[in-house]
Write a protein that holds these residues in place. Structure first.
Motif, mmCIF file in Angstrom:
data_model
loop_
_atom_site.group_PDB
_atom_site.id
_atom_site.type_symbol
_atom_site.label_atom_id
_atom_site.label_comp_id
_atom_site.label_asym_id
_atom_site.label_seq_id
_atom_site.Cartn_x
_atom_site.Cartn_y
_atom_site.Cartn_z
ATOM 1 N N TRP A 60 0.834 -1.201 0.000
ATOM 2 C CA TRP A 60 0.000 0.000 0.000
ATOM 3 C C TRP A 60 0.871 1.254 0.000
ATOM 4 O O TRP A 60 0.597 2.205 -0.745
ATOM 5 N N ALA A 61 1.920 1.257 0.839
ATOM 6 C CA ALA A 61 2.813 2.419 0.871
ATOM 7 C C ALA A 61 3.484 2.625 -0.484
ATOM 8 O O ALA A 61 3.649 3.757 -0.946
ATOM 9 N N GLY A 62 3.858 1.523 -1.146
ATOM 10 C CA GLY A 62 4.454 1.628 -2.469
ATOM 11 C C GLY A 62 3.486 2.197 -3.483
ATOM 12 O O GLY A 62 3.868 3.000 -4.349
ATOM 13 N N ALA A 63 2.213 1.793 -3.397
ATOM 14 C CA ALA A 63 1.201 2.327 -4.308
ATOM 15 C C ALA A 63 1.020 3.828 -4.104
ATOM 16 O O ALA A 63 0.846 4.587 -5.071
ATOM 17 N N GLN A 64 1.075 4.279 -2.854
ATOM 18 C CA GLN A 64 0.958 5.711 -2.584
ATOM 19 C C GLN A 64 2.144 6.485 -3.170
ATOM 20 O O GLN A 64 1.961 7.571 -3.723
ATOM 21 N N ARG A 107 -10.513 16.854 -11.309
ATOM 22 C CA ARG A 107 -10.485 15.462 -10.871
ATOM 23 C C ARG A 107 -9.063 14.960 -10.672
ATOM 24 O O ARG A 107 -8.847 13.958 -9.994
ATOM 25 N N LEU A 108 -8.083 15.618 -11.259
ATOM 26 C CA LEU A 108 -6.697 15.168 -11.162
ATOM 27 C C LEU A 108 -5.834 16.147 -10.378
ATOM 28 O O LEU A 108 -4.630 16.237 -10.590
ATOM 29 N N ASP A 109 -6.448 16.903 -9.472
ATOM 30 C CA ASP A 109 -5.687 17.900 -8.735
ATOM 31 C C ASP A 109 -5.140 17.375 -7.410
ATOM 32 O O ASP A 109 -4.816 18.138 -6.513
ATOM 33 N N SER A 110 -5.057 16.057 -7.290
ATOM 34 C CA SER A 110 -4.561 15.451 -6.062
ATOM 35 C C SER A 110 -3.905 14.117 -6.386
ATOM 36 O O SER A 110 -4.342 13.412 -7.302
ATOM 37 N N PRO A 111 -2.860 13.720 -5.625
ATOM 38 C CA PRO A 111 -2.274 12.387 -5.810
ATOM 39 C C PRO A 111 -3.286 11.276 -5.590
ATOM 40 O O PRO A 111 -3.134 10.169 -6.114
ATOM 41 N N LEU A 112 -4.342 11.578 -4.828
ATOM 42 C CA LEU A 112 -5.345 10.559 -4.532
ATOM 43 C C LEU A 112 -6.069 10.109 -5.797
ATOM 44 O O LEU A 112 -6.513 8.959 -5.896
ATOM 45 N N ALA A 113 -6.186 11.021 -6.769
ATOM 46 C CA ALA A 113 -6.836 10.638 -8.023
ATOM 47 C C ALA A 113 -6.035 9.572 -8.749
ATOM 48 O O ALA A 113 -6.592 8.672 -9.385
ATOM 49 N N HIS A 120 -5.759 -3.095 -8.525
ATOM 50 C CA HIS A 120 -4.581 -3.803 -8.014
ATOM 51 C C HIS A 120 -4.612 -3.884 -6.492
ATOM 52 O O HIS A 120 -4.295 -4.927 -5.910
ATOM 53 N N LEU A 121 -4.975 -2.789 -5.845
ATOM 54 C CA LEU A 121 -5.014 -2.782 -4.390
ATOM 55 C C LEU A 121 -6.043 -3.772 -3.851
ATOM 56 O O LEU A 121 -5.815 -4.436 -2.839
ATOM 57 N N LYS A 122 -7.148 -3.890 -4.546
ATOM 58 C CA LYS A 122 -8.207 -4.775 -4.057
ATOM 59 C C LYS A 122 -7.798 -6.240 -4.120
ATOM 60 O O LYS A 122 -8.359 -7.078 -3.421
ATOM 61 N N GLN A 123 -6.799 -6.567 -4.937
ATOM 62 C CA GLN A 123 -6.342 -7.953 -5.019
ATOM 63 C C GLN A 123 -5.846 -8.450 -3.666
ATOM 64 O O GLN A 123 -6.018 -9.624 -3.335
ATOM 65 N N PHE A 124 -5.215 -7.571 -2.882
ATOM 66 C CA PHE A 124 -4.772 -8.014 -1.565
ATOM 67 C C PHE A 124 -5.692 -7.505 -0.458
ATOM 68 O O PHE A 124 -5.853 -8.147 0.571
ATOM 69 N N LEU A 128 -8.903 2.407 3.880
ATOM 70 C CA LEU A 128 -7.689 1.586 3.857
ATOM 71 C C LEU A 128 -6.465 2.400 4.271
ATOM 72 O O LEU A 128 -5.594 1.910 5.006
ATOM 73 N N ALA A 129 -6.371 3.654 3.798
ATOM 74 C CA ALA A 129 -5.245 4.506 4.187
ATOM 75 C C ALA A 129 -5.271 4.788 5.686
ATOM 76 O O ALA A 129 -4.233 4.765 6.361
ATOM 77 N N THR A 130 -6.471 5.057 6.213
ATOM 78 C CA THR A 130 -6.607 5.311 7.650
ATOM 79 C C THR A 130 -6.280 4.059 8.450
ATOM 80 O O THR A 130 -5.668 4.134 9.526
ATOM 81 N N LEU A 131 -6.661 2.893 7.944
ATOM 82 C CA LEU A 131 -6.343 1.630 8.609
ATOM 83 C C LEU A 131 -4.831 1.470 8.743
ATOM 84 O O LEU A 131 -4.327 1.075 9.804
#
Length: 701
Positions: free
Chosen positions: A13-17, A86-92, A100-104, A174-177
């Motif tokens: 997750w950290a790598g995806a961020q 819609r693309l003004d944040s890394p979260l987008a 990919h994240l949902k796979q794990f 998930l990020a808060t978790l």
């Protein structure tokens, strides 16, 4: 799913961020370039439109004559892209990785049970809702989904309109978790790494029965409030002394209201010391690194402790030496096999049989104890003072705990070997830590885990090694913490709330509330007792406190107490040049040993290739052991040189002995010997015979 797998998931997750952040930065760069291009195009269009020489009916034709139609369309598209929020944040960009994240994440949420230690923001309800969404139990996000836990940085992303959107909501949970698992606000029952903060401490029901033993081991009186009162009295006594010191205007003074501390001047080496060093250089035997291992093993039997860890009996220690030297010097096993003439399989087997953390620690302990008993080592220190510092080493490939630190690794990544050094140059502990984490988090681990005969009572670090928490914990554990302070003029000192005292003209901007600390002193003792009795490592508990999204009550009271201890230390630091020089000298010993370790770490292009933290810890343990072997060998032969000189009638002053160092290596050959035969056996065709495939050893292993 076990916690190591949970760790892998959180790491992924950290790598995806990080990847989302890089994509966002690339997007911003592209937008900036597109904006500049669009502005140039629109400026040309505007100049054409306002040109009075061009008839109104021919403006369109003139525009496309000056600027190709394709460029105008591209500029228009860039304008629309600039308007797309819609693309003004890394979260987008993180949202693009949802599949990919949902796979794990779905499997993780299905198999791991989480519990919450904090219920004030309905996060537990949100997590249960996302578990249902990710595992298929629920398909729609309800409009009244809990949102109290959502931070401002996530709010606009989760709520583009009025109601929260499902996919951004899931990513937010998930990020808060991840954040709350790190802090302890969310924990995994039965886990060690992701446990409830309370579970790391001596159980509350057992604390009354253990309290007396903890006080005894910590050297505290039956009424520990006496320790607090003594520290407050110390502060009151130091204040007028510092006021008088500043008034004298010497090496510690105020200039335009700012504290100035004159740097320590380098001490000149007396002629007698220079002469002694020349004699040592001339008389110290030139030695092979391999011979040092064999010779010191004869004195200490350290290899027996490594061989005892193996299920199979090994009479010949040669394979142990080869494996140890390969790990400590970063030499590939295939190269070590060729250099020693041992079969590759033998060196590989010895590495995996003997080089484990506990046997390496036991062998190091035996060598450190031998160093502690040398009479010359007592001239360097009795072992009561130690220091710690980190060395950065780059890694090769994808290593999970490696971090980017451009100052040390350029565009690559690396880790830190964090090593503890006693004042007689014995290194009693070493640990692999992430290169980006503060040393202060780990400074207590090896001090408390020390199993040698060296009794540590005072510990020094450089500036980056301290925090208020660490000051408080050292004092509670009955230890003196003495860091070198480079930014002392900027340090915030504390006043005692409720007492009218005269404070020097320094930054006394903080406050200590003695009543608040006294009311929670038992909580602090329980924390210190949990460290002392081995319920939890200091680094794990400190990292949990530091990761808390809100300041934990324990953090606050520890910081309060730590600020008091830090204030006292800073005042003593200003008053005592011998204290400052003692700290400086001890840290220099660590630097000299760093140079020795760099000398030993010469193989493999200096890159760590071990991927797992356990394997890295075995490498750092091997390097620590071999460093101590060299230090002990040097100490014994330095003693022999001194005794020989005195027997010859040469005066050797004790003051000069105190300034010698066993961290020398100019007389050590680390590369082995090369032979150049006058003739080479060849076949009739003038070439050597080729090997059979079965004789080939793995390359580069």
């Amino acid at each position: 799913m076990h916690c190591p797998t949970l760790f892998d998931a959180l790491h992924y997750w950290a790598g995806a961020q990080r990847k989302a952040q890089r994509e966002y930065e690339t997007h911003l760069l592209a937008i900036r370039q597109a904006r500049e291009t669009a502005l140039r195009v629109f400026a040309q269009v505007a100049r054409t439109v306002v040109d009075e020489q061009i008839p109104a009916g021919l403006v369109r034709e003139a525009v496309f004559e000056a600027i190709p139609r394709e460029q105008v369309e591209q500029a228009l598209q860039a304008y629309y892209a600039l308007s797309d929020t819609r693309l003004d944040s890394p979260l987008a960009f993180l949202l693009r990785r949802y599949a990919h994240l949902k796979q794990f994440s779905a499997r993780l949420l299905r198999q791991v049970s989480f519990a919450s230690a904090f219920a004030g923001d309905r996060f537990a309800e949100a997590l249960a809702l996302v578990v249902d969404l990710q595992t298929g139990t629920r398909r729609r996000l309800p409009a009244d989904a809990p949102t109290d836990f959502i931070t401002p940085s996530w709010h606009g992303f989760v709520h583009p309109q009025q109601a929260p959107e499902r996919l951004p909501y899931e990513l937010c949970v998930l990020a808060t978790l991840r954040e709350r698992l790190r802090s302890g606000d969310v924990f995994v029952p039965g886990s060690r790494k992701y446990a409830d903060l309370e579970s790391y401490l001596i159980p509350a029901a057992q604390w009354p029965g253990l309290r007396g033993e903890v006080l005894r081991q910590l050297g505290l009186p039956e009424d520990p409030r006496q320790r607090l009162h003594a520290r407050l009295a110390e502060l009151e006594a130091l204040l007028p002394q510092v006021t008088n010191l500043l008034a004298e205007g010497g090496e510690v003074r105020l200039e335009d209201g700012e504290l100035v501390l004159t740097a320590l001047q380098a001490e000149e080496l007396p002629a007698s010391l220079q002469a002694l060093d020349e004699q040592i250089r001339a008389r110290m035997p030139v030695v092979e690194l391999t011979d040092i291992l064999v010779e010191v093993d004869g004195w200490t039997g350290f290899s027996e402790l490594l061989r005892e860890s193996s299920a199979g009996a090994v009479d010949d220690p040669e394979s142990v030496y080869a494996a140890l030297l390969a790990a400590a010097c970063n030499i590939p096993l295939s190269d070590m096999a060729r250099s020693t003439g041992l079969p590759y399989q033998t060196v590989w087997w010895a590495t995996h049989q003997f080089l484990h953390e506990q046997p390496l620690r036991a062998a190091t302990t035996r060598v450190v104890n031998q160093q502690h008993r040398q009479w010359l080592a007592q001239h360097w220190g009795g072992g009561g003072l130690s220091s710690s510092d980190g060395q950065r080493f780059p890694v090769s490939g994808a290593v999970r705990n490696a971090k980017a630190l451009p100052r040390y690794f350029g565009y690559g990544r690396g880790v830190t070997f964090y090593t503890h050094t006693a004042d007689h140059y014995a290194q009693y502990g070493s640990k692999v830590i992430p290169a980006t984490e503060r040393d202060a988090t780990y400074v207590l681990d090896e001090v408390l885990g020390n199993e040698t005969d060296v009794v540590i009572v005072e510990h020094a670090t450089d500036t980056h090694g301290y925090t208020d928490l660490v000051f408080g914990l050292f004092d509670l554990l009955g230890l003196q913490y003495s860091p070198r302070l480079r930014d002392i003029g900027d340090q915030k000192l504390c006043r005692i709330r409720g007492r009218e005292l005269a404070y020097p003209g320094l930054h006394f901007t903080g406050h200590v509330q003695p009543g608040y600390i006294e009311a929670r002193l038992d909580d602090l003792l329980r924390v210190a007792g949990s460290f002392k009795l081995g319920y939890v490592t200091a680094s794990l508990f400190i990292s949990k406190l530091q990761a808390y999204p809100r300041q934990h009550n324990l953090t606050y009271v520890l910081q309060q107490y730590g600020r008091l201890i830090k204030t006292n230390f800073i005042l003593r630091y200003l008053l005592s040049q011998p204290l400052r020089r003692k700290i400086h000298t001890q840290l220099n010993k660590g630097e000299r040993l760093h140079a020795l370790r760099v000398f030993l770490w010469f193989g493999g292009d200096g890159l760590i290739r071990r991927k797992q933290e356990e394997a890295q810890q075995e490498v750092v343990g091997a390097l620590n052991l071999v460093t101590n072997l060299v230090v002990l060998w040097n100490t014994v032969y330095l003693q022999q040189v001194v005794q020989t000189l005195r027997a010859e009638g040469v005066e050797v002053r004790d003051e000069d002995l105190a300034r010698l160092s066993p961290a020398r290596y100019e007389h050590i050959n680390r590369l082995g010997k090369y032979t150049f035969p006058s003739q080479v056996e060849v076949e009739p065709n003038g070439l050597r015979s080729l090997r059979k495939p079965s004789e080939a050893a793995p390359m580069g292993a």
